[in-house]
Design a protein around this motif. Sequence first.
Motif, PDB file in Angstrom:
ATOM      1  N   GLU A 183       0.644  -1.151   0.018  1.00 39.23           N
ATOM      2  CA  GLU A 183      -0.043  -0.012   0.043  1.00 39.23           C
ATOM      3  C   GLU A 183       0.951   1.356   0.041  1.00 39.23           C
ATOM      4  O   GLU A 183       0.406   2.435  -0.443  1.00 39.23           O
ATOM      5  N   ASN A 184       2.035   1.188   0.460  1.00 45.37           N
ATOM      6  CA  ASN A 184       3.022   2.398   0.623  1.00 45.37           C
ATOM      7  C   ASN A 184       2.226   3.588   1.330  1.00 45.37           C
ATOM      8  O   ASN A 184       2.041   4.470   0.854  1.00 45.37           O
ATOM      9  N   PRO A 185       2.196   3.057   2.553  1.00 44.74           N
ATOM     10  CA  PRO A 185       1.172   4.020   3.310  1.00 44.74           C
ATOM     11  C   PRO A 185       1.733   5.560   3.916  1.00 44.74           C
ATOM     12  O   PRO A 185       3.057   5.480   3.635  1.00 44.74           O
ATOM     13  N   THR A 186       1.296   6.458   4.309  1.00 42.69           N
ATOM     14  CA  THR A 186       1.710   7.600   4.588  1.00 42.69           C
ATOM     15  C   THR A 186       2.460   7.263   5.919  1.00 42.69           C
ATOM     16  O   THR A 186       2.377   6.441   6.557  1.00 42.69           O
ATOM     17  N   ASP A 187       3.404   8.382   6.423  1.00 41.36           N
ATOM     18  CA  ASP A 187       3.945   8.374   7.604  1.00 41.36           C
ATOM     19  C   ASP A 187       3.154   8.091   8.802  1.00 41.36           C
ATOM     20  O   ASP A 187       3.256   7.544   9.789  1.00 41.36           O
ATOM     21  N   ARG A 188       2.073   8.827   8.804  1.00 41.52           N
ATOM     22  CA  ARG A 188       0.776   8.842   9.650  1.00 41.52           C
ATOM     23  C   ARG A 188       0.436   7.363   9.778  1.00 41.52           C
ATOM     24  O   ARG A 188       0.565   6.891  11.246  1.00 41.52           O
ATOM     25  N   GLY A 189       0.101   6.690   8.651  1.00 35.26           N
ATOM     26  CA  GLY A 189      -0.403   5.081   8.747  1.00 35.26           C
ATOM     27  C   GLY A 189       0.941   4.262   9.546  1.00 35.26           C
ATOM     28  O   GLY A 189       0.604   3.680  10.316  1.00 35.26           O
ATOM     29  N   LEU A 190       2.079   4.650   9.040  1.00 27.66           N
ATOM     30  CA  LEU A 190       3.059   3.841   9.811  1.00 27.66           C
ATOM     31  C   LEU A 190       3.468   4.116  11.021  1.00 27.66           C
ATOM     32  O   LEU A 190       3.818   3.201  11.887  1.00 27.66           O
ATOM     33  N   ARG A 191       3.290   5.353  11.506  1.00 33.56           N
ATOM     34  CA  ARG A 191       3.422   5.515  12.912  1.00 33.56           C
ATOM     35  C   ARG A 191       2.502   4.692  13.636  1.00 33.56           C
ATOM     36  O   ARG A 191       2.853   4.263  14.925  1.00 33.56           O
ATOM     37  N   ARG A 192       1.093   4.720  13.261  1.00 30.56           N
ATOM     38  CA  ARG A 192       0.139   3.854  14.067  1.00 30.56           C
ATOM     39  C   ARG A 192       0.470   2.357  14.127  1.00 30.56           C
ATOM     40  O   ARG A 192       0.430   1.806  15.090  1.00 30.56           O
ATOM     41  N   PHE A 193       1.179   1.953  12.904  1.00 26.47           N
ATOM     42  CA  PHE A 193       1.724   0.535  12.841  1.00 26.47           C
ATOM     43  C   PHE A 193       2.791   0.155  13.877  1.00 26.47           C
ATOM     44  O   PHE A 193       2.860  -0.642  14.536  1.00 26.47           O
ATOM     45  N   ILE A 194       3.617   1.427  13.711  1.00 26.00           N
ATOM     46  CA  ILE A 194       4.829   1.108  14.814  1.00 26.00           C
ATOM     47  C   ILE A 194       4.457   1.061  16.170  1.00 26.00           C
ATOM     48  O   ILE A 194       4.854   0.201  17.074  1.00 26.00           O
TER      49      ILE A 194
END
Length: 466
Positions: free
Chosen positions: A339-350
């Motif tokens: 999906e190549n998510p936004t930084d915001r999405g990756l922050r949630r995942f992290i």
Amino acid sequence: MSRLTEQAARILDEVAAFASARGQTVYLVGGFIRDRLLRRACADIDITMEADALEFARSFASAKGYGPAVFYGRFGTAMLNIGGVKVEFATCRAESYPEESRKPEVRPSTIHEDLARRDFTINAIAENLLTGETLDPFSGRADIKARIIRTPLDPDTTFRDDPLRILRGIRFAGKFRFTVSAETLAGMARQAERLRIVSGERIAEEVLRMLEASQPSRCFLLLDAVGALELVLPEVSALKERGTEHPCKELFDHTLKTLDNACRKTRSVPVRLAALLHDIGKPKTLRVEQGKVSFHRHEFVGERMASRVCQRLYLGAEDTRLVTRLIRLHLRPHLLAKENPTDRGLRRFIREVGRDMKPLLTLARADITSANPGRIRRAQERIDHLETRITEINRRDRLSTFKLAVDGHAVMEILGIPPSRAVGWTLSHLEQRVLDGKLPNRKRDLKRYLAHNRSRIVRMSRSMVG
């Protein structure tokens, strides 16, 4: 030569000298000789003798100042731990087994009878520590050279007496990359049902030790070949079943490839176990609709199933938590990478994954299997890119151990509000702005933001919580 190897050599010299002074003969037996022939380090020494080994061990420990030995009188054995080297002293014994038990009736024997009762020829070698003579009545050295697992006696007798030896033999085959002889393999298959009389603890120990091998798929293929896999890990055995004629990926083959991939990337047994179990929810969730195969929510079904497997394997709470969590999350890195998510999405995942990120990415990489090298390369590159982005975000935000720099007391003091749900809403609001990169997670910045926006935040919090 390692420190433990030097220590072991010194202990053997001491045992030999002590026995010689008493006019007694002692033998080095078993795994130490095997590992020495394989040029592998070994910190466990097995000493056997036809005389009373318990009295010998007690006198030896006292004379050398090693402290008291631990005695196991029923089997005529005593254990010393000398500087990290475990030394077991045993009286030579012969064994006979009741039909429905693997607990033997023991009687004293000669060294030759003692070697005959052992599980495999590679462990049925003895060395007279006084003369240096090697006793090898079952050609164990030749089998080590030929890399063969074979029993000293008739395989049916060996495995009927102690069916746990089936799992031990398979573990040795995986650990040393040996071949199990056809006769021995056939005996394992004929006696596999007797594994039902073995305690769960002993089975669990052997299964987990199989996962320590460099290529444990060999062990699980052998377990399957002799009919033992469905007895010890029926959830993994079920992956062999084809629930559809659709040409989807073979689950059992894929699982074993994933397991071996994981073993090339980590020595962690819980992560390796997660690789073995990561798809066990698929047989229960298989659906074929309009010619398409799906395993909807198999990761959640697998998580629950894996929890029960971990219980059977006597895993501790933390290891069980890691195994089940990795299984529940194992699809997420692949989905995010595509999906190549936004930084915001990756922050949630992290933040969601936290300290389990490294083992999760290890499992994700291991889970990439295909007959198409290009497809493997592209999938690995996507995971690499995802990890690079995660590393960069972590470097900036240090989110893996995220904790908001202010607490509820600071919120109440600055906003002038009492303990209430409005405090919790405000903390969530601050946290969201930090995760979105709109506020730095520093106490002075967060307090300044609260002070500057006091009226608006109070009004918003009251409207949101009623």
